[in-house]
Design an enzyme around this catalytic site. Structure first.
Site, mmCIF file in Angstrom:
data_model
loop_
_atom_site.group_PDB
_atom_site.id
_atom_site.type_symbol
_atom_site.label_atom_id
_atom_site.label_comp_id
_atom_site.label_asym_id
_atom_site.label_seq_id
_atom_site.Cartn_x
_atom_site.Cartn_y
_atom_site.Cartn_z
ATOM 1 N N SER A 1 4.551 -1.401 4.069
ATOM 2 C CA SER A 1 4.822 -2.777 4.495
ATOM 3 C C SER A 1 5.024 -3.672 3.278
ATOM 4 C CB SER A 1 3.641 -3.335 5.300
ATOM 5 O OG SER A 1 3.344 -2.512 6.372
ATOM 6 N N GLU B 1 -4.545 7.913 18.583
ATOM 7 C CA GLU B 1 -5.047 9.298 18.729
ATOM 8 C C GLU B 1 -6.041 9.635 17.628
ATOM 9 O OE1 GLU B 1 -1.847 8.431 18.807
ATOM 10 O OE2 GLU B 1 -1.395 8.776 20.928
ATOM 11 N N SER C 1 1.088 6.443 2.593
ATOM 12 C CA SER C 1 1.758 7.427 3.450
ATOM 13 C C SER C 1 2.956 8.065 2.742
ATOM 14 C CB SER C 1 2.279 6.758 4.726
ATOM 15 O OG SER C 1 1.215 6.151 5.413
ATOM 16 N N GLU D 1 -15.692 -4.959 4.329
ATOM 17 C CA GLU D 1 -16.774 -5.623 5.055
ATOM 18 C C GLU D 1 -16.324 -6.913 5.740
ATOM 19 O OE1 GLU D 1 -20.339 -4.994 5.466
ATOM 20 O OE2 GLU D 1 -19.276 -3.101 5.283
ATOM 21 N N GLN E 1 0.847 -1.198 0.000
ATOM 22 C CA GLN E 1 0.000 0.000 0.000
ATOM 23 C C GLN E 1 0.880 1.244 0.000
ATOM 24 O OE1 GLN E 1 -3.595 0.215 2.531
ATOM 25 N NE2 GLN E 1 -2.496 1.851 3.563
HETATM 26 C C1 LIG Z 1 4.240 -1.063 11.127
HETATM 27 C C2 LIG Z 1 3.676 -0.023 10.227
HETATM 28 C C3 LIG Z 1 3.161 -0.399 9.009
HETATM 29 C C4 LIG Z 1 2.660 0.572 8.145
HETATM 30 N N1 LIG Z 1 2.237 0.175 6.901
HETATM 31 C C5 LIG Z 1 1.879 1.115 6.004
HETATM 32 C C6 LIG Z 1 1.607 0.746 4.647
HETATM 33 O O1 LIG Z 1 1.673 -0.422 4.280
HETATM 34 N N2 LIG Z 1 1.275 1.707 3.769
HETATM 35 C C7 LIG Z 1 1.189 3.017 4.135
HETATM 36 O O2 LIG Z 1 0.874 3.850 3.277
HETATM 37 N N3 LIG Z 1 1.468 3.423 5.403
HETATM 38 C C8 LIG Z 1 1.829 2.495 6.339
HETATM 39 N N4 LIG Z 1 2.154 2.869 7.618
HETATM 40 C C9 LIG Z 1 2.118 4.272 7.974
HETATM 41 C C10 LIG Z 1 0.984 4.623 8.920
HETATM 42 O O3 LIG Z 1 -0.227 4.665 8.233
HETATM 43 C C11 LIG Z 1 1.367 5.979 9.515
HETATM 44 O O4 LIG Z 1 2.470 5.737 10.358
HETATM 45 C C12 LIG Z 1 0.247 6.602 10.284
HETATM 46 O O5 LIG Z 1 -0.758 7.030 9.411
HETATM 47 C C13 LIG Z 1 0.764 7.798 11.108
HETATM 48 O O6 LIG Z 1 1.476 8.682 10.331
HETATM 49 P P1 LIG Z 1 2.937 9.190 10.786
HETATM 50 O O7 LIG Z 1 3.757 8.003 11.094
HETATM 51 O O8 LIG Z 1 3.431 10.123 9.766
HETATM 52 O O9 LIG Z 1 2.692 9.942 12.137
HETATM 53 P P2 LIG Z 1 2.081 11.410 12.314
HETATM 54 O O10 LIG Z 1 0.842 11.560 11.511
HETATM 55 O O11 LIG Z 1 3.151 12.424 12.102
HETATM 56 O O12 LIG Z 1 1.693 11.372 13.827
HETATM 57 C C14 LIG Z 1 2.649 11.525 14.895
HETATM 58 C C15 LIG Z 1 1.877 11.481 16.210
HETATM 59 O O13 LIG Z 1 0.924 12.537 16.226
HETATM 60 C C16 LIG Z 1 -0.368 12.010 16.421
HETATM 61 N N5 LIG Z 1 -1.330 12.777 15.610
HETATM 62 C C17 LIG Z 1 -1.269 13.053 14.300
HETATM 63 N N6 LIG Z 1 -2.332 13.772 13.921
HETATM 64 C C18 LIG Z 1 -3.100 13.930 15.025
HETATM 65 C C19 LIG Z 1 -4.331 14.586 15.290
HETATM 66 N N7 LIG Z 1 -5.050 15.185 14.354
HETATM 67 N N8 LIG Z 1 -4.823 14.527 16.550
HETATM 68 C C20 LIG Z 1 -4.143 13.898 17.535
HETATM 69 N N9 LIG Z 1 -2.959 13.282 17.348
HETATM 70 C C21 LIG Z 1 -2.448 13.295 16.103
HETATM 71 C C22 LIG Z 1 -0.305 10.568 15.962
HETATM 72 O O14 LIG Z 1 -1.279 9.762 16.597
HETATM 73 C C23 LIG Z 1 1.102 10.192 16.373
HETATM 74 O O15 LIG Z 1 1.102 9.802 17.717
HETATM 75 C C24 LIG Z 1 2.653 1.925 8.507
HETATM 76 C C25 LIG Z 1 3.155 2.294 9.765
HETATM 77 C C26 LIG Z 1 3.664 1.345 10.603
HETATM 78 C C27 LIG Z 1 4.253 1.763 11.929
#
Ligand SMILES: Cc1cc2nc3c(=O)[nH]c(=O)nc-3n(C[C@H](O)[C@H](O)[C@H](O)COP(=O)(O)OP(=O)(O)OC[C@H]3O[C@@H](n4cnc5c(N)ncnc54)[C@H](O)[C@@H]3O)c2cc1C
Length: 732
Positions: free
Chosen positions: A515, A716, A483, A598, A480
């Protein structure tokens, strides 16, 4: 969501709540506190009797309602939510215990309950000796709720290695009124000194069943109290203004209220599980009840405490109802003892067996069951996957077993035929059950599941022919590509650009945290095709061939040393028109649909902090803690798993009865993440010096667990969703 799941249970819940609101509103309690302490039965007693809510659980042939324990729990929850005053709970605990007597000896007393008698139950503090003419009972009781004013006192005493139950009438012993913590009903105690109990007063109560029934009702009332606290908190946060805006617009308070809701939902699911368990084997009933006492009784006190803090100074006043609820929650938590004790009991119990979360209807859909069973019987005869068919993380990537399931449309049965079986909730539950019976874990394609769900719903015929079957057989692995470095939780702000060219699009940008991207053949990718449109509207959903020129996937090493994730660079990558899903600009809508497929989640084997790993720690002794502490952690891990499994099962049943269960997804996700975090942390905390060894499976769990907290939306972000969509709190 309340304990009630189907239409009949909901009607019962509404009737009970309505009765309280009309006949015994909370406002009427305050003027009668003194009378209630002296044994007044509260304003609604005669109505409860008239509507059969005192005897719902008793057999119909003696004038009871013949209802199940789930029905009674549905009522208990509502009476907790409305804080009905009077001895309803002690009365049904007493009559419920007497109803376990299989001979006729309890009949006279049960008849009195049917006529509207009030009861009380003495659970501890007495010892008995047996003589030819009956018992001699001595000792001082614990504080007994509802004792003052009770018509029938059912008491339990220790007798040698066992216990004995007997009936007393109030005039026969010297009852002492005490100030109970719960102001809505009386409390008392008494002392006995070789008090004679004749044989006809001795009742062959099923001691354990009496406790199990009582504990389920206590858990149900606690869930009701917690639900009230959540509603009250949300209402206060919507209406109280500080710093020029409603309190509910402060995210820290939104999250606190959302966590209250998560704990209240867990309590309701836990109580439901304990209430439905009498139809199962006794060991299953024990497991369900112990987890309910861990998950519902004490946690409800915390939920009310949270309300008190959200209310500010108002919360500590006599005027506000919060203290009446806090008192009720605390009294409930005290009745069956500390939750740590029940965690240890559960820890011991799961050493010998697991709680089954299967749908309890072996007769449902017999043809489907037989058909799926035959496929799975063949499945187990095929050789287990060899190394060619396992990826670096031990997951399937093809092979005969996967092909068999794909051909039988069991890889994704929820998809419509011919890609799946069009299985609705009940069919999915039956299929899950057939896997579970054989100790098999249902397969998942992970990202492939989401990709196929989108293709089946929104893709072209050509895309479906090209991708669905090959993916289900394991010939295509998907990643996917959503991000980006600057677009995590706020995914719609992504910047990867797609420019229109002859025959397709050219994609440029950087994706991250993808991933399995290094081993995937195809990726689902969101890219911006219209820079002028609003941020959610200018996105398009692409299928990217990971072997295309310009795609570079670089592994990212995680803190546990593994490299499951990757960053993916897209440098002018050509994607033909036939790899666009839906219309340009529809990407956001399709991506959201992708993520809320679903497919039902049955059971709940947690990847981290699981009770299985906790049991292993107990058995292999690789800890530096007292065995009782380890047992308690095993029990706490098991309680979380059982609660999550019952939430999943409730989602299935809710959907089967036509309810929209979309909101439950966020609650389950938060609970699951927290369960894994707390479980893994607790396990690591028991290790002592053996936690320094990186080869230890418990250390691997500890270092691998944090990754689970992000997949599918962070805690969050899920709390934001709960705050806005379920609690209806204002925008932060
Ligand atoms: C093991 C793993 C597998 C993943 N697999 C995929 C994948 O296959 N494909 C893909 O596209 N992505 C993947 N991701 C990415 C995942 O979707 C993102 O890590 C996630 O959406 C959070 O984005 P970020 O890491 O940039 O953190 P950020 O968005 O920068 O967030 C940092 C912190 O701020 C908090 N935060 C952010 N916005 C808010 C808000 N509005 N209110 C309150 N708190 C907030 C978050 O909860 C977090 O604690 C994966 C991540 C992990 C760890």
């Amino acid at each position: 969501m309340s304990i009630a799941l189907d239409a009949d249970e909901e009607a019962l819940a509404q009737a009970a709540a309505e009765l309280c609101r009309r006949r015994a509103p909370l406002s009427s309690i305050r003027d009668r506190l003194e009378e209630l302490a002296c044994g007044d039965r509260g304003a609604g007693w005669s109505n409860l009797h008239q509507h059969g809510l005192l005897t719902l659980h008793l057999a119909e042939e003696i004038g009871g309602g013949g209802a199940t324990l789930v029905d009674l729990a549905v009522v208990a929850e509502q009476l907790g939510r409305q804080l009905l005053a009077g001895p309803w709970l002690p009365t049904v605990l007493a009559s419920g215990a007497l109803a376990t007597v299989t001979d006729d000896s309890a009949r006279t007393w049960l008849d009195l309950f049917v006529e509207g008698a009030a009861g009380a139950v003495v659970l501890g503090g007495l010892t008995a000796v047996e003589l030819e003419d009956g018992l001699r009972v001595s000792g001082g009781t614990d504080v007994v709720p509802g004792l003052i004013g009770a018509d029938i006192v059912l008491a339990r005493a220790e007798l040698g290695d066992g216990r004995v139950w007997f009936v007393l009438r109030p005039g026969e012993v010297d009852l002492r009124q005490v100030a109970g913590i719960d102001l809505t009903l009386s409390a008392g105690r008494f002392e006995l000194d070789a008090h004679p109990v004749p044989p006809e007063r001795i009742m062959a109560v099923d001691d354990e069943a009496a406790d199990l029934v009582g504990a389920a009702l206590v858990a149900a009332q606690a869930a009701g109290v917690a639900a009230w606290a959540v509603e009250t908190a949300a209402e206060h946060l919507r209406t109280r203004h500080q710093f020029g805006k409603p309190l509910g617009a402060f995210q820290v308070l939104q999250h606190r209220a959302a966590m209250m809701l998560v704990r209240a939902e867990a309590a309701a699911a836990a109580a439901w599980d304990a209430a439905r368990a009498p139809q199962q084997r006794r060991d299953q009933w024990r497991l369900a009840t112990a987890q309910a006492l861990v998950t519902a009784a004490e946690p409800a006190v915390d939920v009310v405490f949270d309300l008190v803090t959200l209310l500010g100074a108002l919360g500590v006043t006599w005027e506000h109802d919060a203290h009446l609820y806090l008192r009720r929650a605390s009294a409930l938590a005290g009745l069956f003892g500390p939750s740590r004790h029940w965690a240890r009991v559960l820890g011991e119990a799961v050493r010998h067996g697991e709680r089954s979360s299967r749908l309890d209807d072996p007769a449902a859909l017999p043809e489907l069951r037989a058909e799926v069973g035959a496929v799975l019987d063949e499945f187990v005869t095929l050789p287990a996957e060899d190394d060619r068919h396992l990826d670096a993380w031990g997951r399937w990537t093809g092979g005969d077993r996967q092909a068999l399931l794909a051909d039988a449309r069991l890889m994704a049965p929820h998809l419509p035929a011919p890609y799946g079986r069009g299985a609705g909730p009940q069919e999915q539950a039956v299929i899950a059950d057939e896997f579970g019976r054989r100790g098999l874990v249902q397969p998942t394609l992970i990202v492939g599941d989401w990709a196929l769900a989108t293709l089946v719903a929104h893709g072209s015929d050509e895309q479906r022919t090209r991708f669905v079957d090959a993916s289900q057989r394991g010939d295509i692995i998907w990643c996917q590509l959503f991000s980006e470095p600057e677009a995590g939780s706020d995914l719609a702000s992504l910047r990867t650009r797609a420019t229109r060219v002859d025959g397709g699009w050219r994609l440029s940008g950087q994706k991250i945290w993808n991933s399995r991207a290094c081993e995937s053949q195809w990726g689902i990718c969101l890219a911006r095709t219209d820079a002028e449109a609003a941020k959610h509207r200018g996105l398009t959903y692409f299928l990217v061939d990971m072997a295309s020129p310009g795609v570079l996937a670089r592994p990212i090493q995680q803190m546990n040393g593994q490299a499951e994730l990757a960053e993916v660079f897209l440098d002018d990558v050509f994607v033909p028109d036939d790899c666009v899903v839906g219309e340009p600009g529809e990407g956001w809508r399709l991506a959201m649909a992708t993520l809320s497929s679903e497919r039902l989640n049955m059971g709940s084997r947690l990847r981290y902090g699981s009770s299985g790993l906790a049991r292993r720690l107990l058995d292999d002794g690789a800890h530096r803690a007292d065995e009782g502490d380890v047992l308690a952690v095993v029990g706490e891990c098991a309680a979380r798993e059982i609660c999550l499994a019952s939430m999943n099962l409730r989602t299935v049943l809710g959907r089967m009865s036509g309810r929209d269960m979309a909101a439950e997804n966020s609650v389950n996700k938060v609970l699951s993440s927290i369960a894994q975090r707390d479980g893994s942390r607790a396990l690591f905390g028991l290790l002592g010096p053996s936690g320094l060894d990186a080869a230890s499976p418990y250390v691997a769990d500890h270092l691998g667990m944090p990754a689970i907290l992000f997949g599918g939306g962070t805690i969050e972000v899920q709390l934001n969703v709960i705050a806005s969509r379920i609690l209806n709190l204002p925008k932060a």
